[in-house]
Design a protein around this motif. Sequence first.
Motif, PDB file in Angstrom:
ATOM      1  N   PRO A  32      72.940  34.890  76.924  1.00 44.76           N
ATOM      2  CA  PRO A  32      74.085  34.027  76.584  1.00 44.76           C
ATOM      3  C   PRO A  32      73.680  32.758  75.833  1.00 44.76           C
ATOM      4  CG  PRO A  32      74.225  34.713  78.874  1.00 44.76           C
ATOM      5  CD  PRO A  32      72.894  35.152  78.369  1.00 44.76           C
ATOM      6  N   LEU A  36      74.996  32.052  72.065  1.00 43.23           N
ATOM      7  CA  LEU A  36      75.744  30.851  71.700  1.00 43.23           C
ATOM      8  C   LEU A  36      75.099  30.128  70.518  1.00 43.23           C
ATOM      9  CD1 LEU A  36      76.655  29.432  75.202  1.00 43.23           C
ATOM     10  CD2 LEU A  36      78.274  30.118  73.425  1.00 43.23           C
ATOM     11  N   VAL A  72      81.775  31.592  77.840  1.00 46.87           N
ATOM     12  CA  VAL A  72      80.596  32.242  78.426  1.00 46.87           C
ATOM     13  C   VAL A  72      80.454  31.857  79.890  1.00 46.87           C
ATOM     14  CG1 VAL A  72      78.061  32.287  78.390  1.00 46.87           C
ATOM     15  CG2 VAL A  72      79.345  32.544  76.263  1.00 46.87           C
ATOM     16  N   LYS A  73      80.644  30.591  80.213  1.00 51.13           N
ATOM     17  CA  LYS A  73      80.528  30.137  81.601  1.00 51.13           C
ATOM     18  C   LYS A  73      81.555  30.839  82.491  1.00 51.13           C
ATOM     19  CE  LYS A  73      79.183  27.533  85.013  1.00 51.13           C
ATOM     20  NZ  LYS A  73      77.937  27.821  85.692  1.00 51.13           N
ATOM     21  N   THR A  75      83.144  33.696  81.869  1.00 48.94           N
ATOM     22  CA  THR A  75      82.871  35.139  81.881  1.00 48.94           C
ATOM     23  C   THR A  75      81.688  35.474  82.785  1.00 48.94           C
ATOM     24  OG1 THR A  75      83.688  35.314  79.626  1.00 48.94           O
ATOM     25  CG2 THR A  75      82.363  37.141  80.434  1.00 48.94           C
ATOM     26  N   MET A  76      80.661  34.663  82.732  1.00 53.09           N
ATOM     27  CA  MET A  76      79.433  34.952  83.477  1.00 53.09           C
ATOM     28  C   MET A  76      79.441  34.366  84.885  1.00 53.09           C
ATOM     29  SD  MET A  76      77.754  36.811  81.358  1.00 53.09           S
ATOM     30  CE  MET A  76      76.133  36.880  82.068  1.00 53.09           C
ATOM     31  N   LEU A  89      74.580  25.411  78.384  1.00 56.35           N
ATOM     32  CA  LEU A  89      75.331  26.325  77.517  1.00 56.35           C
ATOM     33  C   LEU A  89      75.971  25.535  76.373  1.00 56.35           C
ATOM     34  CD1 LEU A  89      77.078  28.593  80.181  1.00 56.35           C
ATOM     35  CD2 LEU A  89      75.260  29.271  78.604  1.00 56.35           C
TER      36      LEU A  89
END
Length: 191
Positions: A32, A36, A72-73, A75-76, A89
């Motif tokens: 990730p 990014l 991303v945060k 989702t993950m 991130l």
Amino acid sequence: MSSIAAHASAGLTMYLYCNAQRRGSSRWAAVPFVALAVGPDLDYFAVWFSDYGADPRFSHSLLFAIAAAFFVKLTMSRFPAANLKLSWLLAAGISHPLLDFLVGAHPVPLFWPIHGGAANPVGVLPSAGSLAFDNFYLWRNLLIEMGILGPVFALLVAVSGRRRFRELAGRTLLILPMWAAFLTWSIALGR
């Protein structure tokens, strides 16, 4: 614009910094961060294959970087073992437009949609140039770019590992002349 090697290295540096104190963290957690850092250039596929001409390239804005990092945060977040800290991130996402800004070849739409583009009058990093394996300038500029960014990224990773000041200072003084030579070389190319 900056090279894919520089962007990927920035993302990997953010991952290493974020996970320096954590032993046994998954290597997949680096994906990730690198995604990014490299992601804004994925719009090149649309340019190459469908004559897409975004102007400005909003994927190079701070707003896009922040939105992508939050995405991303969220989702993950189902994978707590990944240890994806939002601050790092965000740093990985923001690294892309920042590196492109440091090249100074073209205005970067940092503040899109408010402002068209910000231009750096002094190119600190050389442009990646034409992506052709037989392009001498591509390889020369990649060497210069890594000569400038490599020590900075290495220092960030070393600081994250909580190295002793004396050890960091010694290594920094050893690498500083080489870093300064690459930086001078890069700036001289822009004149």
